[in-house]
Design a protein around this motif. Structure first.
Motif, PDB file in Angstrom:
ATOM      1  N   LEU A   1      -1.355   1.539  -4.797  1.00  0.00           N
ATOM      2  CA  LEU A   1      -0.612   0.300  -4.576  1.00  0.00           C
ATOM      3  C   LEU A   1       0.661   0.288  -5.404  1.00  0.00           C
TER       4      LEU A   1
ATOM      5  N   MET B   1      -9.675  -1.577  -1.349  1.00  0.00           N
ATOM      6  CA  MET B   1      -9.437  -0.145  -1.322  1.00  0.00           C
ATOM      7  C   MET B   1     -10.591   0.610  -1.977  1.00  0.00           C
TER       8      MET B   1
ATOM      9  N   ALA C   1      -6.409  -6.582  -3.271  1.00  0.00           N
ATOM     10  CA  ALA C   1      -6.103  -5.402  -2.459  1.00  0.00           C
ATOM     11  C   ALA C   1      -6.792  -4.164  -3.022  1.00  0.00           C
TER      12      ALA C   1
ATOM     13  N   PRO D   1       0.846  -1.206   0.000  1.00  0.00           N
ATOM     14  CA  PRO D   1       0.000   0.000   0.000  1.00  0.00           C
ATOM     15  C   PRO D   1       0.874   1.245   0.000  1.00  0.00           C
ATOM     16  N   THR D   2       0.444   2.270  -0.704  1.00  0.00           N
ATOM     17  CA  THR D   2       1.142   3.552  -0.751  1.00  0.00           C
ATOM     18  C   THR D   2       0.136   4.668  -0.538  1.00  0.00           C
TER      19      THR D   2
END
Length: 442
Positions: A232, A375, A371, A227-228
């Protein structure tokens, strides 16, 4: 596997749907700048299930309006550019780029009707060859300091293409590093003088190994998803030997883009933008860190596959993607030629107009997709509750979204983490246009 209700939640994008409300929080690509150049700088635009008209007035200013004239609802996309605005051919009503009615010439002399008429208009800007529009309420967000927006015009090239399916399945193909070893498999490696502007044809950084060979000979990558603050980061590792590993770093830029390497010197930032629930456009900005982009060559390459004025693919569902069983048996992996855009188009369109995710069975290689869906659901819920979702940025926040870094190279098996960052820094510092610092570290 998702339920039918969950699938509807993340795919349906009209203004009355939760995902539609979310996507209206962001700037959306609406057209290529080249589409409103020349004598007739007017384009109809269908975006997020709504109809608009885009035009550039005689002074060069952009306007983005609802498409139906507020007089009798005629189509403004057939209008005339004159007298400082867009004139409806039905009764001559004239609108400026802000939607103000300037004239109602068929009305009696002295009429003040036009003073009370306003066509809904939307904020619109041009960035790196793409025209973006904001369809949401309130103040539009700031653009992040991404490479594709910081690089000057000679170092960027923009293009788009029509896809005949829902936006989300089109986006999700970019989150899947494993598919390239199969869907984009090439049996022979090409000479590097033919690799320019073509995905997976160049050699990987710090090696003489073409990406085609890496993908073909090492089809089972280890995949890491991080995660950023922008979405991602997805890292695919293909161990070549005890001492060397192929490292490919790609990114998901929330909510609709991915950022991937085209070569050691060029990246692709690609948005997937809903026309409606069952079709979309991809918009891409190719950003060069080395030499100015050869735009003429890049455009010519892509126009071999797409037709103007709507950037429709020359092959698709309507002609079985050019599939040739003899070709598949003897020459290519897919039997659909050698353009990877065709391969991707088949893969995502063959899932249906809207993929039925109640029937899918995800594996370990789909961890990026899993993921991202989590999100996306979280952001949809935030937007529905009046909260600010990820990547709706104010000006100060926008300066902290840099890059993001992409790379495709062969580095050490032990120490690949430092290797890919060093490659990105080397390329970034060598770019003639780069003056904004390196990507923010997480």
């Amino acid at each position: 596997m998702l339920s039918a209700a969950q699938n509807d939640l993340i795919t349906r994008i009209t203004s009355d749907r939760p995902a539609g409300k979310l996507l209206r929080c962001y700037w959306q690509p609406a057209a290529l700048a080249i589409e409103v150049e020349g004598e007739r700088a007017i384009r109809p635009v269908r975006l997020l299930g709504q109809d608009f008209v885009l035009f550039r007035d005689e002074s060069g200013k952009l306007g983005f309006l609802d498409r139906d004239c507020p007089h009798r609802n005629a189509d403004l996309a057939f209008g005339r550019l004159e007298d400082g605005g867009l004139r409806c051919p039905f009764h001559g009503w004239l609108f400026d780029t802000d939607g103000n009615c300037l004239q109602t010439p068929a009305e009696p002399k002295g009429s003040r009707l036009c003073k009370h008429i306003h066509q809904k208009s939307y904020p619109v800007v041009e960035r790196s060859g793409i025209i973006f529009v904001y369809l949401g309420e309130g103040q539009s967000p700031a653009f992040p300091d991404m490479d594709c927006f910081l690089a000057p015009d000679p170092y960027v090239f923009a293009f788009k293409g029509l896809i005949d399916c829902n936006w989300l399945q089109a986006l999700e193909v970019g989150m899947d590093p494993a598919h390239a070893s199969f869907l984009h498999r090439f049996f022979k490696d090409e000479e590097q003088d033919t690799a320019y502007g073509r995905q997976f044809r160049a050699t990987s950084a710090d090696s003489d190994i073409p990406m085609t060979r890496v993908l073909r000979e090492f089809p089972c990558p280890d995949i890491e998803v991080e995660p950023t603050d922008y979405g991602l980061r997805i890292i695919a590792l293909r161990e070549i030997s005890e001492s060397s590993t192929h490292v490919r770093v790609t990114n998901v830029m929330f909510p609709q883009a991915f950022v991937i390497p085209l070569s050691s010197d060029m990246t692709i930032t690609q948005w997937h933008v809903p026309i409606d629930d069952t079709s979309c456009y991809w918009y891409a900005i190719f950003t060069s860190f080395d030499q100015p982009v050869d735009k003429e060559t890049m455009r010519a390459q892509r126009l071999k596959l797409y037709t103007l004025p709507d950037y429709r693919p020359r092959v698709g569902r309507f002609n079985d993607y050019g599939f040739d069983p003899y070709e598949q048996a003897h020459h290519t992996y897919t039997g659909m030629g050698e353009d990877i855009n065709v391969h991707d188009q088949w893969a995502i369109e063959s899932q249906g107009k809207i993929q039925d995710r109640t029937r899918e069975h995800l594996g370990q290689t789909d961890k990026g997709i899993i993921a991202f869906r989590r999100m996306l659901v979280r952001a949809i819920e935030q937007a529905a509750n009046g909260q600010i979702p990820m990547m709706v940025l104010d000006p100060e926040q926008a300066t902290h979204i840099r890059g993001p870094a992409t790379m495709d190279g062969v580095g050490p098996t032990s120490g690949w983490e430092a290797y890919w960052r060093a490659v990105d820094l080397r390329r970034r510092n060598g770019a003639p246009w780069h003056a904004a610092g390196t990507e923010k570290e997480e």
